[in-house]
Design an enzyme around this catalytic site. Sequence first.
Site, PDB file in Angstrom:
ATOM      1  N   GLN A 163      -9.848  -4.112  -3.238  1.00 50.83           N
ATOM      2  CA  GLN A 163     -11.319  -3.587  -2.988  1.00 50.83           C
ATOM      3  C   GLN A 163     -12.344  -3.967  -3.893  1.00 50.83           C
ATOM      4  O   GLN A 163     -13.484  -4.675  -3.689  1.00 50.83           O
ATOM      5  CB  GLN A 163     -11.300  -1.996  -2.454  1.00 50.83           C
ATOM      6  CG  GLN A 163     -12.651  -1.541  -1.929  1.00 50.83           C
ATOM      7  CD  GLN A 163     -12.574  -2.081  -0.404  1.00 50.83           C
ATOM      8  OE1 GLN A 163     -12.202  -2.021   0.191  1.00 50.83           O
ATOM      9  NE2 GLN A 163     -14.154  -2.583  -0.485  1.00 50.83           N
ATOM     10  N   ASP A 213     -17.337   6.581  -0.542  1.00 51.56           N
ATOM     11  CA  ASP A 213     -16.305   6.242   0.323  1.00 51.56           C
ATOM     12  C   ASP A 213     -15.859   7.765   0.849  1.00 51.56           C
ATOM     13  O   ASP A 213     -16.589   8.798   0.673  1.00 51.56           O
ATOM     14  CB  ASP A 213     -15.093   6.039  -0.919  1.00 51.56           C
ATOM     15  CG  ASP A 213     -13.601   5.907  -0.192  1.00 51.56           C
ATOM     16  OD1 ASP A 213     -13.373   5.579   0.888  1.00 51.56           O
ATOM     17  OD2 ASP A 213     -12.617   5.833  -1.121  1.00 51.56           O
ATOM     18  N   ARG A 272     -13.097  -9.168   1.493  1.00 52.15           N
ATOM     19  CA  ARG A 272     -11.885  -8.720   1.095  1.00 52.15           C
ATOM     20  C   ARG A 272     -10.833 -10.034   1.307  1.00 52.15           C
ATOM     21  O   ARG A 272      -9.975 -10.261   0.614  1.00 52.15           O
ATOM     22  CB  ARG A 272     -11.335  -7.710   1.861  1.00 52.15           C
ATOM     23  CG  ARG A 272     -11.904  -6.147   1.809  1.00 52.15           C
ATOM     24  CD  ARG A 272     -11.592  -5.828   0.607  1.00 52.15           C
ATOM     25  NE  ARG A 272     -10.270  -5.725   0.417  1.00 52.15           N
ATOM     26  CZ  ARG A 272      -9.350  -4.457   0.944  1.00 52.15           C
ATOM     27  NH1 ARG A 272     -10.067  -3.672   1.668  1.00 52.15           N
ATOM     28  NH2 ARG A 272      -8.119  -4.480   0.738  1.00 52.15           N
ATOM     29  N   ARG A 312       0.983  -1.103  -0.069  1.00 47.76           N
ATOM     30  CA  ARG A 312      -0.159   0.114   0.056  1.00 47.76           C
ATOM     31  C   ARG A 312       0.964   1.314  -0.102  1.00 47.76           C
ATOM     32  O   ARG A 312       1.883   1.488   0.855  1.00 47.76           O
ATOM     33  CB  ARG A 312      -1.014   0.049   1.257  1.00 47.76           C
ATOM     34  CG  ARG A 312      -1.633   1.404   1.474  1.00 47.76           C
ATOM     35  CD  ARG A 312      -2.539   1.366   2.494  1.00 47.76           C
ATOM     36  NE  ARG A 312      -3.686   0.549   1.990  1.00 47.76           N
ATOM     37  CZ  ARG A 312      -4.846   0.422   2.607  1.00 47.76           C
ATOM     38  NH1 ARG A 312      -5.173   0.911   3.861  1.00 47.76           N
ATOM     39  NH2 ARG A 312      -5.879  -0.234   1.890  1.00 47.76           N
ATOM     40  N   CYS A 364     -16.498   1.247   1.352  1.00 49.76           N
ATOM     41  CA  CYS A 364     -15.019   0.017   1.304  1.00 49.76           C
ATOM     42  C   CYS A 364     -14.752   0.352   3.013  1.00 49.76           C
ATOM     43  O   CYS A 364     -13.966  -0.594   3.374  1.00 49.76           O
ATOM     44  CB  CYS A 364     -13.991   0.887   0.392  1.00 49.76           C
ATOM     45  SG  CYS A 364     -13.371   2.242   0.838  1.00 49.76           S
ATOM     46  N   HIS A 406      -7.435   0.632  -6.021  1.00 50.51           N
ATOM     47  CA  HIS A 406      -7.698  -0.249  -5.050  1.00 50.51           C
ATOM     48  C   HIS A 406      -8.232  -1.578  -5.786  1.00 50.51           C
ATOM     49  O   HIS A 406      -9.385  -1.706  -5.276  1.00 50.51           O
ATOM     50  CB  HIS A 406      -8.564   0.384  -4.163  1.00 50.51           C
ATOM     51  CG  HIS A 406      -8.631  -0.263  -2.667  1.00 50.51           C
ATOM     52  ND1 HIS A 406      -7.664  -1.221  -2.435  1.00 50.51           N
ATOM     53  CD2 HIS A 406      -9.090   0.244  -1.618  1.00 50.51           C
ATOM     54  CE1 HIS A 406      -7.837  -1.519  -0.887  1.00 50.51           C
ATOM     55  NE2 HIS A 406      -8.551  -0.681  -0.517  1.00 50.51           N
TER      56      HIS A 406
HETATM   57  N1   CP Z   1     -11.164  -0.603   2.682  1.00 48.69           N
HETATM   58  C1   CP Z   1      -9.928  -0.631   3.140  1.00 48.69           C
HETATM   59  O1   CP Z   1      -9.028  -0.808   2.156  1.00 48.69           O
HETATM   60  O2   CP Z   1      -9.795  -0.573   4.258  1.00 48.69           O
HETATM   61  P1   CP Z   1      -8.393  -0.219   5.211  1.00 48.69           P
HETATM   62  O3   CP Z   1      -7.729   0.913   4.961  1.00 48.69           O
HETATM   63  O4   CP Z   1      -8.579  -0.501   6.636  1.00 48.69           O
HETATM   64  O5   CP Z   1      -7.184  -1.208   4.682  1.00 48.69           O
HETATM   65  N1  NVA Z   2     -10.271   6.608  -0.879  1.00 44.07           N
HETATM   66  C1  NVA Z   2      -9.923   6.094   0.462  1.00 44.07           C
HETATM   67  C2  NVA Z   2      -9.878   4.543   0.571  1.00 44.07           C
HETATM   68  C3  NVA Z   2      -9.451   3.894   2.013  1.00 44.07           C
HETATM   69  C4  NVA Z   2      -9.507   2.569   1.918  1.00 44.07           C
HETATM   70  C5  NVA Z   2      -8.167   6.451   0.794  1.00 44.07           C
HETATM   71  O1  NVA Z   2      -7.489   6.024  -0.206  1.00 44.07           O
HETATM   72  O2  NVA Z   2      -7.876   7.011   1.995  1.00 44.07           O
END
Ligand code: CP
Ligand code: NVA
Length: 327
Positions: free
Chosen positions: A138, A230, A298, A108, A270, A135
């Site tokens: 997701q 989101d 997930r 990430r 999400c 993502h």
């Molecule tokens: N939806 C999602 O990716 O959650 P986290 O940021 O907790 O991993």
């Molecule tokens: N759009 C959000 C998603 C978190 C899972 C972010 O990038 O923070």
Amino acid sequence: MSARSLITTTDLSPQETLLLLDDAAALREQRRELVLGRAGDDTLRGRTVALVFEKPSTRTRVSFEVGVRELGGTPLPLSSADLQLGRGETVADTGAVLGRYVQAIVIRTFAQSRLEELAASSGVPVVNALTDEEHPCQALADLLTVRDEFGDFSGRTLTYVGDGNNVAHSLLLAGAAVGLGVRVAHPDGYAPDPAIVARARGLASAHGSEITVTTDAREAASGSHVLYTDVWASMGQESESQARAAVFAPYALDATLLALAADDAIVLHCLPAHRGEEIAAEVIDGPRSRVFDQAENRLHAQKAVLAALVGGRPLGAIAGAGSAGTP
Ligand code: CP
Ligand code: NVA
């Protein structure tokens, strides 16, 4: 780079995406049997998977760690604070070194280009656990949740309201690939990336779905089967939170918007969610919400990704082998 990676959602073909959903559903069944005491899975036996997080995470981190273990592998969670990456070592050097120790890297991070560099330098599969642009894991879990509810995607529409962000991008690409119509309703200035929309439109025309990008949330929600939102400020945009709250307020997923959707519509997010901001508490905690099934999915979707990319199981083989998932 020879190893197979999941960097952008379309690294899986439409056909592979559908097979992956079948595998994820089979792994879910297998897990329910496992809980009742069946023998474990050894798809990743002898393999270590680095889990590199340069941004916070609850779902992704925990579901990947549990998922690698459940497939018989060893997860190695690492935050940027644990790595010289956090002190300026290059992505290329980090990849070249990690590739000597581990069999796959889940990461990430910020720019999508960091994943491409990591995949090229490490020579092992790299899985996108969220970037500023996408993502994919997701979106795979989201498709599984939609298919669980409606059986298939044909004639169904998902409406995403809010920021044209990473989650919106992967939903556009994944939905288009499987024939799920996707509408994105966003405030002026927060549209999804036109290049991603163009890619989604190309896929949609080949797979019988329609892509709509609009600033009209009410029209986008009308008759839709899935309403999705989101956060308004993603990770890395915290300083914009206040300014965005004012701009995004008309795009909140509330009971009034949900009333415009199809009678059997479901609500997805999400997570993490901010009740009273992008989603009303009565909606996320109401009877149409599937957000915790979505979060559980997930785990199953990512196990299917790992089994294929790292474990070498052909996509569809787990589902084809029946509930025990034996090779
Ligand atoms: N939806 C999602 O990716 O959650 P986290 O940021 O907790 O991993
Ligand atoms: N759009 C959000 C998603 C978190 C899972 C972010 O990038 O923070």
